[in-house]
Design a protein around this motif. Structure first.
Motif, mmCIF file in Angstrom:
data_model
loop_
_atom_site.group_PDB
_atom_site.id
_atom_site.type_symbol
_atom_site.label_atom_id
_atom_site.label_comp_id
_atom_site.label_asym_id
_atom_site.label_seq_id
_atom_site.Cartn_x
_atom_site.Cartn_y
_atom_site.Cartn_z
ATOM 1 N N GLU B 44 13.836 -15.692 3.868
ATOM 2 C CA GLU B 44 13.427 -14.859 5.003
ATOM 3 C C GLU B 44 12.865 -13.521 4.513
ATOM 4 O O GLU B 44 11.853 -13.037 4.989
ATOM 5 C CB GLU B 44 14.618 -14.630 5.926
ATOM 6 C CG GLU B 44 14.188 -14.164 7.310
ATOM 7 C CD GLU B 44 15.367 -14.035 8.264
ATOM 8 O OE1 GLU B 44 15.258 -13.246 9.200
ATOM 9 O OE2 GLU B 44 16.378 -14.718 8.046
ATOM 10 N N LEU B 45 13.561 -12.965 3.515
ATOM 11 C CA LEU B 45 13.126 -11.684 2.950
ATOM 12 C C LEU B 45 11.734 -11.804 2.347
ATOM 13 O O LEU B 45 10.877 -10.944 2.544
ATOM 14 C CB LEU B 45 14.131 -11.231 1.882
ATOM 15 C CG LEU B 45 13.873 -9.869 1.252
ATOM 16 C CD1 LEU B 45 14.063 -8.777 2.291
ATOM 17 C CD2 LEU B 45 14.810 -9.624 0.084
ATOM 18 N N PHE B 48 9.095 -12.087 5.043
ATOM 19 C CA PHE B 48 8.925 -10.745 5.620
ATOM 20 C C PHE B 48 7.999 -9.909 4.742
ATOM 21 O O PHE B 48 7.036 -9.328 5.195
ATOM 22 C CB PHE B 48 10.285 -10.042 5.660
ATOM 23 C CG PHE B 48 10.774 -9.757 7.038
ATOM 24 C CD1 PHE B 48 9.940 -9.264 8.014
ATOM 25 C CD2 PHE B 48 12.114 -9.957 7.369
ATOM 26 C CE1 PHE B 48 10.411 -8.999 9.275
ATOM 27 C CE2 PHE B 48 12.593 -9.697 8.622
ATOM 28 C CZ PHE B 48 11.736 -9.225 9.582
ATOM 29 N N SER B 49 8.335 -9.865 3.466
ATOM 30 C CA SER B 49 7.594 -8.979 2.574
ATOM 31 C C SER B 49 6.168 -9.467 2.416
ATOM 32 O O SER B 49 5.246 -8.685 2.300
ATOM 33 C CB SER B 49 8.294 -8.858 1.228
ATOM 34 O OG SER B 49 7.865 -9.840 0.352
ATOM 35 N N ALA B 52 4.304 -8.454 5.608
ATOM 36 C CA ALA B 52 4.180 -6.999 5.711
ATOM 37 C C ALA B 52 3.249 -6.426 4.665
ATOM 38 O O ALA B 52 2.639 -5.392 4.873
ATOM 39 C CB ALA B 52 5.554 -6.359 5.570
ATOM 40 N N PRO B 55 -1.190 -5.488 5.431
ATOM 41 C CA PRO B 55 -1.958 -4.306 5.812
ATOM 42 C C PRO B 55 -1.778 -3.077 4.926
ATOM 43 O O PRO B 55 -2.375 -2.066 5.190
ATOM 44 C CB PRO B 55 -1.449 -4.006 7.226
ATOM 45 C CG PRO B 55 -0.111 -4.595 7.285
ATOM 46 C CD PRO B 55 -0.013 -5.640 6.247
ATOM 47 N N ILE B 56 -0.944 -3.146 3.884
ATOM 48 C CA ILE B 56 -0.713 -1.935 3.078
ATOM 49 C C ILE B 56 -2.003 -1.473 2.407
ATOM 50 O O ILE B 56 -2.413 -0.340 2.543
ATOM 51 C CB ILE B 56 0.384 -2.170 2.017
ATOM 52 C CG1 ILE B 56 1.732 -2.331 2.705
ATOM 53 C CG2 ILE B 56 0.431 -1.022 1.042
ATOM 54 C CD1 ILE B 56 2.862 -2.624 1.749
ATOM 55 N N GLY B 60 -7.415 0.588 -0.500
ATOM 56 C CA GLY B 60 -8.331 1.037 0.552
ATOM 57 C C GLY B 60 -9.419 0.016 0.820
ATOM 58 O O GLY B 60 -10.432 0.327 1.424
ATOM 59 N N ALA B 62 -9.243 -2.769 2.632
ATOM 60 C CA ALA B 62 -9.263 -3.251 4.007
ATOM 61 C C ALA B 62 -9.814 -2.181 4.938
ATOM 62 O O ALA B 62 -9.745 -0.997 4.635
ATOM 63 C CB ALA B 62 -7.865 -3.625 4.435
ATOM 64 N N VAL B 63 -10.389 -2.618 6.052
ATOM 65 C CA VAL B 63 -10.895 -1.659 7.030
ATOM 66 C C VAL B 63 -10.264 -1.937 8.388
ATOM 67 O O VAL B 63 -9.873 -3.048 8.678
ATOM 68 C CB VAL B 63 -12.444 -1.716 7.158
ATOM 69 C CG1 VAL B 63 -13.106 -1.268 5.892
ATOM 70 C CG2 VAL B 63 -12.906 -3.103 7.549
ATOM 71 N N SER B 64 -10.163 -0.895 9.189
ATOM 72 C CA SER B 64 -9.668 -1.059 10.552
ATOM 73 C C SER B 64 -10.829 -0.807 11.498
ATOM 74 O O SER B 64 -11.641 0.082 11.247
ATOM 75 C CB SER B 64 -8.567 -0.048 10.850
ATOM 76 O OG SER B 64 -7.562 -0.181 9.894
ATOM 77 N N THR B 65 -10.877 -1.565 12.559
ATOM 78 C CA THR B 65 -11.987 -1.409 13.504
ATOM 79 C C THR B 65 -11.475 -1.253 14.922
ATOM 80 O O THR B 65 -10.565 -1.954 15.336
ATOM 81 C CB THR B 65 -12.925 -2.632 13.434
ATOM 82 O OG1 THR B 65 -13.333 -2.805 12.084
ATOM 83 C CG2 THR B 65 -14.153 -2.438 14.294
ATOM 84 N N ALA B 66 -12.046 -0.294 15.633
ATOM 85 C CA ALA B 66 -11.737 -0.111 17.055
ATOM 86 C C ALA B 66 -12.992 -0.488 17.836
ATOM 87 O O ALA B 66 -14.103 -0.130 17.436
ATOM 88 C CB ALA B 66 -11.368 1.328 17.319
#
Lengths: 282, 96
Positions: B44-45, B48-49, B52, B55-56, B60, B62-66
């Motif tokens: 499970e750990l 999880f890891s 998670a 997105p770390i 840099g 990765a990019v985020s888009t709105a």
């Protein structure tokens, strides 16, 4: 007899060792369970902004990528409905409120009485207000869907009267356009100016160039250009010059259209949708 | 030691050995159970890891888009006189 005593002693030793192993295993189980719970709680706190906790060390990365679309018309600009007067060649409408009537005698008026050619069409008084409402620098682009060409959006054969391409867009810093509706007040200086090493890639620039850093400007700020299926408006996939500072984080995209006197009236509302993308480096 | 006493001693120690075997089996059972729980928790750990760590992106890369969508619309109506013309045209067609 001695052997029997030894066997009993060995049996006791095995029991003690097993009990010890069991205790260690139990403590390990408890510790692992505790750590997973702690990790799970940290992950649950995530709301788009990554934040992680690992044991004794805390790492918190808080970046919020947000591009809002607002202004007087919100997310919809309507030029209303109407027809072009028979004595006219065209009517030109701009989302900054300007109307131009193109009369049959060749005179074009944009002052009083300008709506004579445009009848009941409406020129909105505000364009799409784009604002970086996050806390990280962005690049901005758009994609168009629907009737994105003059022929599909309006149509008509009197092409010689079309101003530009008939359906055009321009972007202006809101410090110049001064459109209301910004979060934290209207900008006081030009947006999309980057700063530092980004300065050379700065300013609103409608372009499809991917080599933006070395190419010449496409269409500079406040100049109309044809609406296409998509464009970069500020920066690109590797340059993010739109700052999140409230004093210079917004711009207005205006739309200018030319309705010809012979534009087909099919009674169906014609529209195009612009999807604005604000992109930040992760 | 008499034969009877020897027998009694052996009998006592035999039952003691049986007791030990029972405890050992019980402890082994719990040990296996604990190990199984531990394996499940570790799995499970790791899941999880893994989820998670996506997105770390410390590099840099990765990019985020709105995204936001706006619409521009217009409706072109027929000119009244042409509508009238059409009506008359229709009349002519239906009533020659």
């Amino acid at each position: 007899m001695k052997k029997l005593s030894q066997k009993i002693m060995q049996g006791k030793t095995v029991v003690i060792l097993l009990a010890f192993a069991l205790a260690v295993s139990f403590v390990n189980l408890g510790f692992t369970y505790y750590k997973i719970n702690l990790f799970g709680e940290t992950v649950n706190l995530l709301t788009g902004a990554p934040s992680f906790s690992f044991g004794e060390t805390n790492i918190t990365i808080t970046s919020n990528t947000a591009l809002s679309l607002g202004g007087g018309n919100g997310t919809a600009i309507s030029f209303g409905n109407g027809f072009i007067n028979a004595s006219c060649n065209f009517c030109q409408l701009d989302s900054n409120g300007v109307i131009v009537s193109g009369y049959g005698n060749g005179s074009n008026l944009s002052a009083g009485g300008q709506s004579q050619c445009c009848t009941t069409f409406v020129a909105p008084t505000s364009g799409f207000l784009l604002e970086n409402t996050g806390n990280t620098n962005l690049s901005v682009g758009y994609t168009c869907t629907g009737n994105c060409t003059f022929a599909s959006y309006l149509g008509g054969a009197r092409g010689r009267y079309i101003a530009g391409t008939g359906v055009e867009i321009k972007v202006t810093s809101n410090s110049v356009a001064t459109q209301s509706g910004e979060e934290g007040g209207t900008d006081t200086s030009s947006s999309c100016v980057g700063g530092g090493t980004l300065f050379r890639d700065s300013k609103w620039n409608i372009t499809n160039s991917t080599a933006y850093t070395t190419s010449s400007f496409g269409t500079p700020e406040a100049v109309y250009t044809a609406l296409m299926s998509g464009h970069w408006l500020c920066g690109n996939s590797s340059s993010y010059p739109l700052d999140s500072n409230n004093a210079y984080d917004a711009a207005v995209l205006d739309i200018n259209i030319t309705i010809l006197a012979d534009a087909p009236a099919n009674g169906i509302k014609s529209s195009f949708r612009l999807t604005f993308n604000g992109t930040s480096p992760g | 030691m008499t034969t009877t006493r020897k027998r009694q001693f052996l009998q006592r120690n035999k039952s003691s050995g049986d007791q030990h075997s029972g405890i050992i089996i019980l402890l082994l059972f719990f040990l296996v159970l604990m190990s199984a729980f531990n394996i499940v928790l570790y799995l499970e750990l790791f899941s999880f890891s893994n989820s998670a760590s996506q997105p770390i992106s410390p590099s840099g890369a990765a990019v985020s888009t709105a995204k936001n969508t706006g619409e521009a619309s217009i409706l072109i109506l027929p000119r009244p006189e042409s509508a009238q013309e059409n009506k008359e045209e229709e009349k002519k067609t239906t009533n020659p």
